[in-house]
Design a protein around this motif. Structure first.
Motif, PDB file in Angstrom:
ATOM      1  N   MET A   1      -4.474   4.550 -14.447  1.00  0.00           N
ATOM      2  CA  MET A   1      -3.511   3.884 -13.598  1.00  0.00           C
ATOM      3  C   MET A   1      -3.471   4.624 -12.261  1.00  0.00           C
ATOM      4  SD  MET A   1       0.509   3.127 -14.321  1.00  0.00           S
ATOM      5  CE  MET A   1       0.227   1.797 -15.458  1.00  0.00           C
ATOM      6  N   CYS A   2      -3.442   3.867 -11.172  1.00  0.00           N
ATOM      7  CA  CYS A   2      -3.443   4.488  -9.848  1.00  0.00           C
ATOM      8  C   CYS A   2      -2.052   5.017  -9.490  1.00  0.00           C
ATOM      9  CB  CYS A   2      -3.927   3.504  -8.801  1.00  0.00           C
ATOM     10  SG  CYS A   2      -2.738   2.218  -8.381  1.00  0.00           S
ATOM     11  N   LEU A   3      -2.006   5.827  -8.455  1.00  0.00           N
ATOM     12  CA  LEU A   3      -0.753   6.438  -8.027  1.00  0.00           C
ATOM     13  C   LEU A   3       0.249   5.393  -7.563  1.00  0.00           C
ATOM     14  CD1 LEU A   3       0.796   9.032  -7.517  1.00  0.00           C
ATOM     15  CD2 LEU A   3      -0.274   9.156  -5.279  1.00  0.00           C
ATOM     16  N   LEU A   4      -0.227   4.334  -6.894  1.00  0.00           N
ATOM     17  CA  LEU A   4       0.686   3.290  -6.431  1.00  0.00           C
ATOM     18  C   LEU A   4       1.347   2.564  -7.595  1.00  0.00           C
ATOM     19  CD1 LEU A   4      -1.302   1.711  -3.478  1.00  0.00           C
ATOM     20  CD2 LEU A   4       0.707   3.166  -3.348  1.00  0.00           C
ATOM     21  N   CYS A   5       0.607   2.381  -8.680  1.00  0.00           N
ATOM     22  CA  CYS A   5       1.156   1.673  -9.843  1.00  0.00           C
ATOM     23  C   CYS A   5       2.086   2.552 -10.671  1.00  0.00           C
ATOM     24  CB  CYS A   5       0.022   1.176 -10.739  1.00  0.00           C
ATOM     25  SG  CYS A   5      -1.055  -0.018  -9.931  1.00  0.00           S
ATOM     26  N   SER A   6       1.832   3.843 -10.684  1.00  0.00           N
ATOM     27  CA  SER A   6       2.587   4.719 -11.567  1.00  0.00           C
ATOM     28  C   SER A   6       3.812   5.355 -10.919  1.00  0.00           C
ATOM     29  CB  SER A   6       1.686   5.820 -12.113  1.00  0.00           C
ATOM     30  OG  SER A   6       1.219   6.635 -11.055  1.00  0.00           O
ATOM     31  N   ASP A   7       3.892   5.355  -9.584  1.00  0.00           N
ATOM     32  CA  ASP A   7       5.012   6.008  -8.907  1.00  0.00           C
ATOM     33  C   ASP A   7       5.667   5.022  -7.934  1.00  0.00           C
ATOM     34  OD1 ASP A   7       6.765   7.610  -7.470  1.00  0.00           O
ATOM     35  OD2 ASP A   7       5.386   9.308  -7.444  1.00  0.00           O
ATOM     36  N   GLU A   8       6.872   4.608  -8.268  1.00  0.00           N
ATOM     37  CA  GLU A   8       7.573   3.602  -7.467  1.00  0.00           C
ATOM     38  C   GLU A   8       7.862   4.098  -6.052  1.00  0.00           C
ATOM     39  OE1 GLU A   8      11.777   1.209  -7.482  1.00  0.00           O
ATOM     40  OE2 GLU A   8      10.985   1.914  -9.392  1.00  0.00           O
ATOM     41  N   ALA A   9       8.168   5.371  -5.890  1.00  0.00           N
ATOM     42  CA  ALA A   9       8.484   5.909  -4.566  1.00  0.00           C
ATOM     43  C   ALA A   9       7.261   5.849  -3.651  1.00  0.00           C
ATOM     44  CB  ALA A   9       8.982   7.349  -4.677  1.00  0.00           C
ATOM     45  N   VAL A  10       6.090   6.140  -4.186  1.00  0.00           N
ATOM     46  CA  VAL A  10       4.867   6.077  -3.390  1.00  0.00           C
ATOM     47  C   VAL A  10       4.567   4.632  -3.011  1.00  0.00           C
ATOM     48  CG1 VAL A  10       2.374   6.487  -3.388  1.00  0.00           C
ATOM     49  CG2 VAL A  10       3.898   8.176  -4.390  1.00  0.00           C
ATOM     50  N   TYR A  11       4.734   3.725  -3.967  1.00  0.00           N
ATOM     51  CA  TYR A  11       4.492   2.308  -3.695  1.00  0.00           C
ATOM     52  C   TYR A  11       5.434   1.801  -2.608  1.00  0.00           C
ATOM     53  CZ  TYR A  11       4.111  -2.711  -4.358  1.00  0.00           C
ATOM     54  OH  TYR A  11       3.928  -4.043  -4.149  1.00  0.00           O
ATOM     55  N   ARG A  12       6.708   2.165  -2.696  1.00  0.00           N
ATOM     56  CA  ARG A  12       7.700   1.735  -1.717  1.00  0.00           C
ATOM     57  C   ARG A  12       7.347   2.274  -0.328  1.00  0.00           C
ATOM     58  NH1 ARG A  12      12.131   4.586  -2.824  1.00  0.00           N
ATOM     59  NH2 ARG A  12      12.102   3.773  -4.920  1.00  0.00           N
ATOM     60  N   ALA A  13       6.982   3.558  -0.246  1.00  0.00           N
ATOM     61  CA  ALA A  13       6.621   4.159   1.033  1.00  0.00           C
ATOM     62  C   ALA A  13       5.359   3.511   1.605  1.00  0.00           C
ATOM     63  CB  ALA A  13       6.412   5.665   0.869  1.00  0.00           C
ATOM     64  N   TYR A  14       4.400   3.203   0.745  1.00  0.00           N
ATOM     65  CA  TYR A  14       3.153   2.554   1.163  1.00  0.00           C
ATOM     66  C   TYR A  14       3.448   1.186   1.776  1.00  0.00           C
ATOM     67  CZ  TYR A  14      -1.587   0.594   0.654  1.00  0.00           C
ATOM     68  OH  TYR A  14      -2.804   0.018   0.879  1.00  0.00           O
ATOM     69  N   MET A  15       4.275   0.407   1.099  1.00  0.00           N
ATOM     70  CA  MET A  15       4.596  -0.931   1.584  1.00  0.00           C
ATOM     71  C   MET A  15       5.420  -0.871   2.878  1.00  0.00           C
ATOM     72  SD  MET A  15       2.885  -2.796  -0.339  1.00  0.00           S
ATOM     73  CE  MET A  15       3.409  -4.390   0.224  1.00  0.00           C
ATOM     74  N   LEU A  16       6.339   0.085   2.983  1.00  0.00           N
ATOM     75  CA  LEU A  16       7.113   0.248   4.211  1.00  0.00           C
ATOM     76  C   LEU A  16       6.207   0.562   5.392  1.00  0.00           C
ATOM     77  CD1 LEU A  16      10.247   2.239   2.994  1.00  0.00           C
ATOM     78  CD2 LEU A  16      10.200  -0.071   3.935  1.00  0.00           C
ATOM     79  N   TYR A  17       5.243   1.450   5.169  1.00  0.00           N
ATOM     80  CA  TYR A  17       4.310   1.805   6.239  1.00  0.00           C
ATOM     81  C   TYR A  17       3.495   0.591   6.661  1.00  0.00           C
ATOM     82  CZ  TYR A  17       0.582   4.030   8.846  1.00  0.00           C
ATOM     83  OH  TYR A  17      -0.301   4.375   9.825  1.00  0.00           O
ATOM     84  N   LEU A  18       2.970  -0.166   5.701  1.00  0.00           N
ATOM     85  CA  LEU A  18       2.190  -1.359   6.031  1.00  0.00           C
ATOM     86  C   LEU A  18       3.036  -2.375   6.801  1.00  0.00           C
ATOM     87  CD1 LEU A  18       0.080  -2.008   2.810  1.00  0.00           C
ATOM     88  CD2 LEU A  18      -0.662  -0.990   4.963  1.00  0.00           C
ATOM     89  N   ASP A  19       4.273  -2.559   6.376  1.00  0.00           N
ATOM     90  CA  ASP A  19       5.170  -3.492   7.070  1.00  0.00           C
ATOM     91  C   ASP A  19       5.422  -3.064   8.509  1.00  0.00           C
ATOM     92  OD1 ASP A  19       5.357  -5.110   4.845  1.00  0.00           O
ATOM     93  OD2 ASP A  19       7.304  -4.309   4.199  1.00  0.00           O
ATOM     94  N   GLU A  20       5.658  -1.763   8.714  1.00  0.00           N
ATOM     95  CA  GLU A  20       5.897  -1.253  10.061  1.00  0.00           C
ATOM     96  C   GLU A  20       4.682  -1.464  10.953  1.00  0.00           C
ATOM     97  OE1 GLU A  20       7.277   2.798  10.073  1.00  0.00           O
ATOM     98  OE2 GLU A  20       8.842   2.342   8.616  1.00  0.00           O
ATOM     99  N   MET A  21       3.504  -1.232  10.416  1.00  0.00           N
ATOM    100  CA  MET A  21       2.279  -1.429  11.191  1.00  0.00           C
ATOM    101  C   MET A  21       2.123  -2.894  11.580  1.00  0.00           C
ATOM    102  SD  MET A  21       0.841   1.493  11.631  1.00  0.00           S
ATOM    103  CE  MET A  21      -0.817   1.061  12.107  1.00  0.00           C
ATOM    104  N   GLU A  22       2.358  -3.790  10.654  1.00  0.00           N
ATOM    105  CA  GLU A  22       2.216  -5.215  10.931  1.00  0.00           C
ATOM    106  C   GLU A  22       3.257  -5.697  11.944  1.00  0.00           C
ATOM    107  OE1 GLU A  22       2.092  -7.394   7.260  1.00  0.00           O
ATOM    108  OE2 GLU A  22       0.227  -6.432   6.646  1.00  0.00           O
ATOM    109  N   ARG A  23       4.485  -5.186  11.840  1.00  0.00           N
ATOM    110  CA  ARG A  23       5.529  -5.556  12.797  1.00  0.00           C
ATOM    111  C   ARG A  23       5.175  -5.092  14.204  1.00  0.00           C
ATOM    112  NH1 ARG A  23       9.665  -3.296   9.120  1.00  0.00           N
ATOM    113  NH2 ARG A  23       9.888  -4.882   7.553  1.00  0.00           N
ATOM    114  N   GLY A  24       4.496  -3.958  14.276  1.00  0.00           N
ATOM    115  CA  GLY A  24       4.084  -3.420  15.569  1.00  0.00           C
ATOM    116  C   GLY A  24       2.845  -4.109  16.123  1.00  0.00           C
ATOM    117  N   GLY A  25       2.279  -5.050  15.371  1.00  0.00           N
ATOM    118  CA  GLY A  25       1.103  -5.782  15.823  1.00  0.00           C
ATOM    119  C   GLY A  25      -0.198  -5.034  15.641  1.00  0.00           C
ATOM    120  N   GLU A  26      -0.174  -3.964  14.873  1.00  0.00           N
ATOM    121  CA  GLU A  26      -1.377  -3.163  14.648  1.00  0.00           C
ATOM    122  C   GLU A  26      -2.033  -3.546  13.330  1.00  0.00           C
ATOM    123  OE1 GLU A  26      -0.762   1.044  15.157  1.00  0.00           O
ATOM    124  OE2 GLU A  26       0.897   0.664  16.529  1.00  0.00           O
TER     125      GLU A  26
END
Length: 68
Positions: A1-26
């Motif tokens: 199992m990957c780290l994103l699947c096994s740790d909710e905090a990492v998954y949440r931080a990963y998705m927040l970062y992706l969302d911020e990048m997309e909102r910034g148009g990057e």
């Protein structure tokens, strides 16, 4: 199992970062997102540990001087 699947905090931080990048148009780089997610989680854990130490200064792993 990957780290994103096994740790909710990492998954949440990963998705927040992706969302911020997309909102910034990057374009989000998945590898960079994972690095940033791990840093965010590490920072949160360090903050939580500092708060715990501040609330409970009597750490059982630190010996106080003994009066003789």
């Amino acid at each position: 199992m990957c780290l994103l699947c096994s740790d909710e905090a990492v998954y949440r931080a990963y998705m927040l970062y992706l969302d911020e990048m997309e909102r910034g148009g990057e374009q989000a780089d998945p590898e960079q997102a994972m690095i940033m997610a791990l840093k965010m989680v590490e920072t949160e854990q360090e903050k939580a540990q500092a708060d715990l130490t501040r609330k409970n200064p009597h750490n059982p792993f630190i010996c106080d001087p003994v009066d003789e």
